[in-house]
Design a protein around this motif. Structure first.
Motif, short mmCIF file in Angstrom:
data_model
loop_
_atom_site.label_atom_id
_atom_site.label_comp_id
_atom_site.label_asym_id
_atom_site.label_seq_id
_atom_site.Cartn_x
_atom_site.Cartn_y
_atom_site.Cartn_z
N SER A 75 1.28 -1.38 0.37
CA SER A 75 0.10 -0.36 0.09
C SER A 75 0.75 0.58 0.14
CB SER A 75 -1.10 0.24 0.96
OG SER A 75 -1.77 -1.30 0.95
N SER A 99 0.17 3.03 -3.11
CA SER A 99 -1.17 4.13 -3.14
C SER A 99 -1.01 5.11 -2.87
CB SER A 99 -2.26 3.44 -2.03
OG SER A 99 -2.31 2.39 -2.89
N GLN A 100 0.61 5.69 -2.12
CA GLN A 100 0.80 6.67 -1.35
C GLN A 100 1.29 7.94 -2.42
OE1 GLN A 100 3.12 6.86 2.62
NE2 GLN A 100 1.39 5.41 2.73
N GLU A 110 -8.08 -2.21 -5.61
CA GLU A 110 -8.17 -0.63 -4.46
C GLU A 110 -8.29 0.80 -4.78
OE1 GLU A 110 -8.48 -4.23 -1.54
OE2 GLU A 110 -7.32 -2.90 -0.99
N THR A 111 -6.93 0.92 -4.99
CA THR A 111 -5.94 1.70 -5.69
C THR A 111 -6.86 2.68 -6.70
OG1 THR A 111 -3.32 1.39 -4.88
CG2 THR A 111 -4.25 3.55 -6.26
N SER A 153 -10.19 3.73 -5.46
CA SER A 153 -10.70 4.44 -4.64
C SER A 153 -10.80 6.06 -5.39
CB SER A 153 -8.62 4.78 -3.82
OG SER A 153 -9.38 5.68 -3.00
N LEU A 207 -7.74 9.06 -3.24
CA LEU A 207 -7.23 9.56 -3.96
C LEU A 207 -6.26 10.40 -5.19
CD1 LEU A 207 -5.51 5.71 -3.60
CD2 LEU A 207 -4.92 7.13 -2.35
N ILE A 259 -4.04 7.40 -8.87
CA ILE A 259 -4.94 5.86 -9.39
C ILE A 259 -4.44 6.01 -11.05
CG2 ILE A 259 -7.07 5.97 -10.89
CD1 ILE A 259 -7.80 7.73 -8.42
N ALA A 304 -1.12 3.71 -11.17
CA ALA A 304 -1.70 2.69 -10.37
C ALA A 304 -2.41 1.35 -11.99
CB ALA A 304 -3.10 2.40 -9.57
#
Lengths: 181, 130
Positions: free
Chosen positions: B64, B68-69, B104-105, B108, B111, B116, B119
């Motif tokens: 994650s 995602s960060q 999931e990213t 989302s 974010l 995104i 990802a």
């Protein structure tokens, strides 16, 4: 003379056993063979000797019963020694046979080796190649300090031990980079 | 100090040892140390090392961080760090957890758009690498 008398008594006993045996029934007998061996026929003469008779001399050479027992033990031990000696000889024979087989097989190997025609320079080259192969083995994995260090560090607590070390090393690296710039 | 010189530095090699030990450290707090110290470093090489270590741990929390960060892992400002992280993700034997985090990213809504988008690009590459 005494011996001659004894021999005659013995022969009398041997050849006239019925005369010397009484068929008697004893109750409460302490004879260990009373019930079975002789079917309650008790030999009256010299069959069961008391311990007092141990000191009776058998021959004119002063050999007592106890001395005789000691001699018989000694003879038995000699027999055992002979057996052990024989076994020892057998093991020596086996050892010799093994040695012989070993020498024969070694001789065959030497003969095989001798049958191979090897050029001297080729032999040296092969030897050098063997040394090169040995030297080219990857032994670094056995003495790799990095793997050992990593394994050692991985057992430490991340927050209390590893984190301060990480911060300190990072700070030192930043200083090195600043100096280099 | 160029890339070759830094990799011969004594302190850099010590950091390599520390980061590698945090990959195999069974304590989950190892991920926190990598995130707190390694991913926030000003040195590209250290961030690269840390991002690779987080991918190699192959856990939900560590993946994650790099997926995602913003500004970390595949979203790093340094192209070298981002590309190295993507390469490491593609090299994973078990990509199941990474694919789950990527999905999931992408799904989302909280974010940033570039996160995104990154990802989505990595997911396409991962699908090609199966």
């Amino acid at each position: 003379m005494i011996n001659a008398e004894r021999i005659s008594q013995m022969s009398h006993r041997i050849f006239n056993t019925s005369l010397n045996e009484k068929k008697t029934i004893r109750e409460n007998s302490n004879n260990p063979f009373a019930g079975s061996k002789f079917q309650k026929n008790i030999l009256t003469v010299d069959t069961f000797e008391s311990s007092r008779n141990n000191e009776v001399k058998f021959t004119g050479n002063n050999i007592t019963q106890s001395t005789k027992r000691i001699y018989s033990t000694f003879v038995g031990s000699i027999n055992d020694f002979c057996k052990r000696f024989y076994n020892g000889i057998e093991s020596i024979k086996e050892f010799g046979n093994r040695m012989k087989d070993g020498i024969v097989s070694m001789w065959n190997k030497v003969q095989d080796f001798g049958n191979q025609e090897v050029h001297p320079i080729e032999g040296i080259k092969n030897g050098l190649n063997d040394i090169k192969n040995i030297l080219s083995y990857d032994v670094s994995s056995l003495i790799d300090t990095h793997v050992r260090k990593v394994n050692k560090l991985s057992k430490l607590d991340p927050q209390t031990v590893i984190k301060p070390m990480f911060v300190e090393s990072l700070k030192a690296l930043e200083e090195d980079l600043a100096v280099a710039a | 100090m160029n890339n070759t010189e830094i990799k011969t530095n004594k302190n850099y090699n010590r950091i390599v040892d520390i980061v590698d030990s945090l990959i195999i450290n069974p304590n989950p707090e190892a991920i926190d140390v990598l995130e707190e110290i390694g991913t926030n470093s000003s040195i590209d090489e250290v961030r690269e090392l840390t991002a690779k270590a987080l991918v190699k741990r192959n856990e939900t929390k560590s993946l994650s961080i790099v997926i995602s960060q913003k500004g970390k892992g595949i979203n790093d400002m340094s192209t070298v760090v981002a590309m190295s992280t993507i390469n490491c993700l593609l090299s994973l034997e078990d990509k199941q957890e990474a694919m789950k985090i990527l999905e999931e990213t992408i799904a989302s809504e909280d974010l940033a758009e570039d996160v995104i988008e990154n990802a989505r690009s990595v997911r396409a590459l991962m699908n090609l690498s199966f």
